[in-house]
Design an enzyme around this catalytic site. Structure first.
Site, short mmCIF file in Angstrom:
data_model
loop_
_atom_site.label_atom_id
_atom_site.label_comp_id
_atom_site.label_asym_id
_atom_site.label_seq_id
_atom_site.Cartn_x
_atom_site.Cartn_y
_atom_site.Cartn_z
N GLN A 204 -4.51 -5.11 7.00
CA GLN A 204 -5.52 -6.05 6.48
C GLN A 204 -5.52 -7.38 7.23
OE1 GLN A 204 -7.81 -5.20 4.46
NE2 GLN A 204 -6.96 -3.28 3.73
N ASP B 21 3.07 -4.58 8.32
CA ASP B 21 1.86 -3.78 8.13
C ASP B 21 0.67 -4.72 8.29
OD1 ASP B 21 -0.36 -2.52 7.11
OD2 ASP B 21 0.61 -1.79 5.28
N LYS C 8 -10.44 -0.54 10.74
CA LYS C 8 -10.67 -1.72 9.89
C LYS C 8 -11.01 -2.94 10.75
CE LYS C 8 -7.22 -0.25 6.48
NZ LYS C 8 -7.84 0.20 5.24
N CYS D 293 -4.66 2.30 -3.75
CA CYS D 293 -3.41 2.86 -3.18
C CYS D 293 -2.24 1.92 -3.40
CB CYS D 293 -3.56 3.17 -1.69
SG CYS D 293 -4.74 4.47 -1.37
N HIS E 6 0.87 -1.18 0.00
CA HIS E 6 0.00 0.00 0.00
C HIS E 6 0.91 1.24 0.00
CE1 HIS E 6 -2.81 2.93 1.81
NE2 HIS E 6 -3.78 2.12 1.43
N1 PMP Z 1 -1.63 -0.76 4.58
C1 PMP Z 1 -2.57 -1.53 4.03
C2 PMP Z 1 -2.22 -2.92 3.60
C3 PMP Z 1 -3.87 -1.05 3.87
O1 PMP Z 1 -4.80 -1.81 3.31
C4 PMP Z 1 -4.17 0.27 4.29
C5 PMP Z 1 -5.56 0.86 4.11
N2 PMP Z 1 -6.20 0.55 2.95
C6 PMP Z 1 -3.14 1.03 4.86
C7 PMP Z 1 -1.89 0.49 5.00
C8 PMP Z 1 -3.39 2.42 5.35
O2 PMP Z 1 -4.32 2.40 6.39
P1 PMP Z 1 -4.93 3.76 6.94
O3 PMP Z 1 -5.65 4.38 5.80
O4 PMP Z 1 -5.84 3.34 8.04
O5 PMP Z 1 -3.78 4.57 7.39
#
Ligand code: PMP
Length: 393
Positions: free
Chosen positions: A191, A188, A214, A351, A111
């Site tokens: 997910q 990270d 999430k 993203c 991401h």
């Molecule tokens: N890493 C991953 C794998 C994600 O899926 C996301 C959110 N889609 C993020 C980081 C960023 O999370 P946040 O928008 O809550 O900062």
């Protein structure tokens, strides 16, 4: 798992079919009520006040820290509350003293939130950034990562679960290689929680970042877990100091050091309640339920001739499923699902721009993602609508 009773805790499910939990999950009534209770009965700032309301708020806020830490097997590590995963990763990127020539190993599956901080360090501090490419089905080959770690790395920063393909990274092998070669390991977990059973000791990571929003918690909540506390916090200011004179300051110990300024008190009290809610269902039950729905969803998509699923045959995966429908643009499919059947899914690059370029998918994909509150009927309605849309495409 009593899905009927769980669904009754999520009022929004009466108004739509929600298949976008990878972007943000819904919050159940007990979480919303915990936040409202704070507002109505003990709204106060935390950590500073002597009065009764402040004492109650501080205790509940502290309890939320302890509950979240226990939930992920945080052990002796330190939990700091952040806005989201993005901020937690940023805190690590700025908290480690990187210098020219240091290497960070990450991947093309990441991401943007787990890429841009390292890209910025490359630009501003002259670090080397090695991005390991994924397999064609959107997974990470641990051998490719280990090969890069062997060449020397200060930090390895990888996603545990891809937010595009749902692939689960084999973290154990990678963390062992990190230990062996003296690299720190940032995982990270945005997910991963609450879709996998998280026990940080068994992952072997040094930093774990995830989003409360999430995992049934409120928006504006995230978590940074540190095995060894970073010496420099992202922010300095009120609440994060032991003493301040006109000459300088001494930072506080504990989580306070990383939480300068007034935090999202109601949000984190809500997050503590979300953990309690998840524990009352049981992560293992959630995993089983989500795996069954994911199987149903993948089988159904395979039966629709115009649909191509990215990573359809992944062995270890969660309920994040990316696909395309013939030549239709992903945004058009997402619009039609919403417009025709009130089904909420994501579309676009999620993203993950570098991944989409690497896979030759400039328009991205449509992404359906399962939460613990989804039902088999949700998946049926989704498949019927995708099928209908595919025929008019
Ligand atoms: N890493 C991953 C794998 C994600 O899926 C996301 C959110 N889609 C993020 C980081 C960023 O999370 P946040 O928008 O809550 O900062």
């Amino acid at each position: 798992m009593d899905i009927k009773s769980i669904r009754s805790d999520f009022p929004l499910l009466q108004e739509c079919i929600y298949l976008d939990s990878a972007a943000t999950s819904l919050s159940p009534m007990p979480v919303l009520n915990a936040m409202l209770e704070f507002e109505l009965h003990y709204r106060a700032n935390v950590g500073r006040g002597i009065h009764r309301l402040s004492q109650v708020a501080s205790q509940k806020y502290w309890d939320a820290h302890r509950r979240v830490s226990r939930f992920i097997g945080g052990g002796e590590g330190l939990i700091a509350f952040t806005k989201n995963t993005t901020e937690a990763i940023q805190a690590v990127a700025t908290g480690i003293p990187f210098s020219k020539g240091d290497t960070v190993v990450s991947s093309l599956l990441e991401h943007h939130s787990n890429l841009l901080p390292w890209m910025r360090l490359k630009e501003q501090a002259g670090i080397t950034l090695t991005l390991v490419p994924p397999t064609p089905d959107g997974n990470l080959d641990p051998d490719r990562v280990i090969e890069a770690v062997r060449e020397g790395a200060k930090l390895v920063a990888l996603t545990w679960v891809s937010n595009v393909t749902g692939a689960v990274t084999p973290v154990r092998e990678i963390s062992q290689a990190c230990r062996k070669h003296g690299a720190l390991f940032l995982l990270d977990g945005a997910q991963a929680v609450p879709h996998l059973a998280v026990d940080l000791a068994s992952t072997g990571c040094d930093f774990f970042c995830f989003s409360g929003h999430k995992m049934l918690g409120p928006t504006g909540t995230g978590v940074l877990w540190m095995k060894e506390p970073l010496s420099e916090p992202l922010l300095v200011g009120g609440g994060a100091v032991e003493t301040v004179t006109s000459e300088g300051y001494v930072l506080a110990g504990g989580y306070e050091r990383y939480e300068a300024g007034t935090p999202n008190v109601s949000g984190f009290i809500g997050l503590g309640r979300a953990v309690e809610y998840i524990e009352s269902i049981g992560v293992r039950s959630i995993m089983e339920h989500e795996a069954a729905l994911t199987g149903q969803l993948l089988d159904g998509l395979r039966d629709i001739p115009a649909v191509q699923v990215l990573g359809a045959d992944l062995a270890d995966r969660t309920g994040v499923v990316s696909f395309n429908v013939g030549a239709l643009k992903p945004h058009d499919v997402a619009f039609l699902l919403s417009d025709e059947a009130d089904i909420m899914v994501r579309s676009g690059h999620h993203c993950c721009g570098p991944l989409m370029n690497y896979l030759g998918l400039p328009g991205g994909t449509v992404r359906a993602s399962i939460g613990c509150y989804n039902s088999s009927e949700d998946v049926d309605a989704f498949l019927d609508t995708v099928n209908r849309i595919s025929k008019v495409s």
